[in-house]
Design an enzyme around this catalytic site. Structure first.
Site, short mmCIF file in Angstrom:
data_model
loop_
_atom_site.label_atom_id
_atom_site.label_comp_id
_atom_site.label_asym_id
_atom_site.label_seq_id
_atom_site.Cartn_x
_atom_site.Cartn_y
_atom_site.Cartn_z
CB SER A 165 -8.53 -0.07 5.77
OG SER A 165 -9.36 1.05 5.83
CB SER A 168 -8.27 2.75 2.77
OG SER A 168 -7.38 2.33 3.81
CE LYS A 220 -4.07 1.59 2.65
NZ LYS A 220 -4.91 1.23 3.82
#
Length: 472
Positions: free
Chosen positions: A179, A155, A80
């Site tokens: 997330s 996310s 990420k």
């Protein structure tokens, strides 16, 4: 198993150590998959081909010279876009940080590099890790590898897409209210949200300092748990990281474990596919555990609301200066949420922090009174269509987004460890995932139950890339 596209982290590392394939060859294959799948997945913000090949060559040279190697020596991963690596951009999926070059490396990345892993690029994400759907105004949304019309969850959307789509075997995400768990659920893979304070957050973009967690997404429970073990441990650079031992090895004997089912509390809110997923899990576990019974669960609705109040207040503090100086550089959805965060009264925020320990004790005393782990839904429905949660076009966006996180936020508020694992498929072939929740610091128990489900159910991969490099 194709040597350049192995099915597990252990297989990948073993193949490199045994000289059956080089790190360069395996990395070139991963880079090929990343580039070839970009239009289908949009999982990457940046593919770092040059630095990845350089790192793979260094790994091969170290192995050839007889230097000690780590458990992931030469294995390509991706993460990420919120983990600092010295000399590389950490953009956080945003316009504001799009050119920010880190001067130091996050502890989690340090530990993966020490284990021998390398990175092939920065993965897409909800802007500044705000958004359970995975939408990103600046980079476009990462696409669900099972059904591109469905959301990936956020996310950690790029992590879910890249792992679920077979580009890499595992990736780091982050979890403040779901997330890691939501992308894992939407993309049919495994995600682990560790106990609050288990993994250092040094060098990781902050959102909510009292709820942020660093954790892995992977194609299997064992791979996700291996990453968790590698990145865990105390860190003097993060005072919120607790001085506790790394997670224990997984349990092989579950015969003394008591399973608590939290599904009854949500029965009227669950789609039939989710109810059937719970029943499937119960049937799979029954032969191997001491007991399975309904658990008494305190009200999760209030905890979800408290979790949101805490997260938004703390996010508002993180972004306060940028919201004053550069509001136009946020995507409209994030700007709207941050504007709302400034309206949370300070007494509400402080009260939510003050009563958390009391609510945690109550939860442990009641929900875990007759159980060692709890099983709960990850979401009350199958992965929603992207059109259902598009800002400005979907009249039910707020209701869908709120429902998506209603079962994940409470466990973030309480700081409990959770493993999300797929257990069944809907009639449309979409994954149904459950959360396995344990007491603080007992990730080993939660992951052991998840592993037993994985083994007993033997689900086929929901989505893997069929891309292969052309023969040389």
């Amino acid at each position: 198993m194709s040597l350049d596209n192995p099915t597990s982290l252990t297989q990948a590392a073993d193949a490199i150590r045994a000289g059956k394939i080089t790190s360069v060859q395996m990395t070139e294959a991963a880079l090929f998959r990343a580039k070839a799948s970009h239009k289908r997945l949009n999982a990457f913000i940046e593919i770092e081909e040059g630095s990845a090949i350089d790192a793979a060559r260094a790994a091969d040279a170290a192995l050839a010279s007889g230097h000690a190697v780590g458990p992931l020596h030469g294995v390509p991963l991706a993460h990420k876009d919120m983990y600092d690596r010295a000399g590389f951009i950490t953009g956080c999926g945003s316009k504001i940080r799009a050119g920010h070059i880190a001067t130091s490396t996050s502890t989690a990345m340090d530990r993966l590099q020490a284990a021998g892993a390398l990175s092939i690029g920065r993965l897409n994400m909800s802007e500044f890790a705000m958004g359970p759907t995975g939408h990103n105004f600046h980079h476009g949304r990462a696409l669900n590898p099972i059904d591109g019309a469905r959301i990936t969850g956020g996310s950690s959307s790029g992590s879910g897409s890249a792992v679920g789509g077979g580009v890499v075997l595992a990736a780091l995400g982050s979890d403040t209210g779901g997330s890691i768990r939501l992308p894992a659920a939407c993309c049919g893979i495994v995600g682990i949200k560790p106990t609050q304070g288990r993994v250092s957050r040094h060098g990781v973009m902050p959102l909510s300092f009292s709820q942020d967690c660093v954790g892995p997404l992977a194609r299997s429970v064992e791979d996700a748990y291996l990453l968790l073990q590698l990145i865990s441990g105390p860190d003097g650079r993060d005072t919120t990281c607790m001085d506790v031992e790394k997670p224990d090895e997984l349990l092989r004997d579950l015969s003394s474990l008591r399973i608590g089912i939290a599904g009854g509390l949500f029965a009227e809110r669950l789609e039939n596919d989710v109810v059937q997923g719970i029943e499937t899990a119960i049937s799979a576990l029954k032969p191997d555990v001491a007991s399975i019974a309904s658990a008494a669960i305190p009200d999760l609705t209030s905890m979800a609301e408290l979790a949101n109040a805490v997260a938004m207040s703390e996010a508002g503090a993180v972004h306060f200066d940028w919201m004053r100086e550069r509001p136009e550089d946020y995507g409209p959805q994030i700007r709207m949420r941050l504007s709302q965060s400034l309206a949370v009264p300070a007494p509400i925020y402080l009260r939510a922090l003050q009563i958390r320990a009391v609510m945690l004790k109550e939860f442990l005393d009641t929900a875990f009174a007759g159980a060692d782990v709890l099983i709960a839904p990850t979401m009350p429905f199958v992965p929603p269509l992207s059109a259902e949660v598009d800002i400005g076009t979907s009249p039910k966006m707020n209701a869908v987004v709120s429902a998506m996180t209603s079962f994940t936020r409470p466990f973030s508020y309480l700081g409990l460890p959770v493993v999300t694992v797929p257990v069944s498929a809907s009639a449309e072939g979409l994954p149904i995932a459950l959360q396995i929740v344990a007491r603080p610091w007992r990730e080993d128990i939660a992951a052991s139950v998840a592993l037993r489900l994985e083994q007993a159910l033997a689900l086929p991969a929901f989505a893997t890339t069929s891309l292969a490099r052309p023969a040389a």
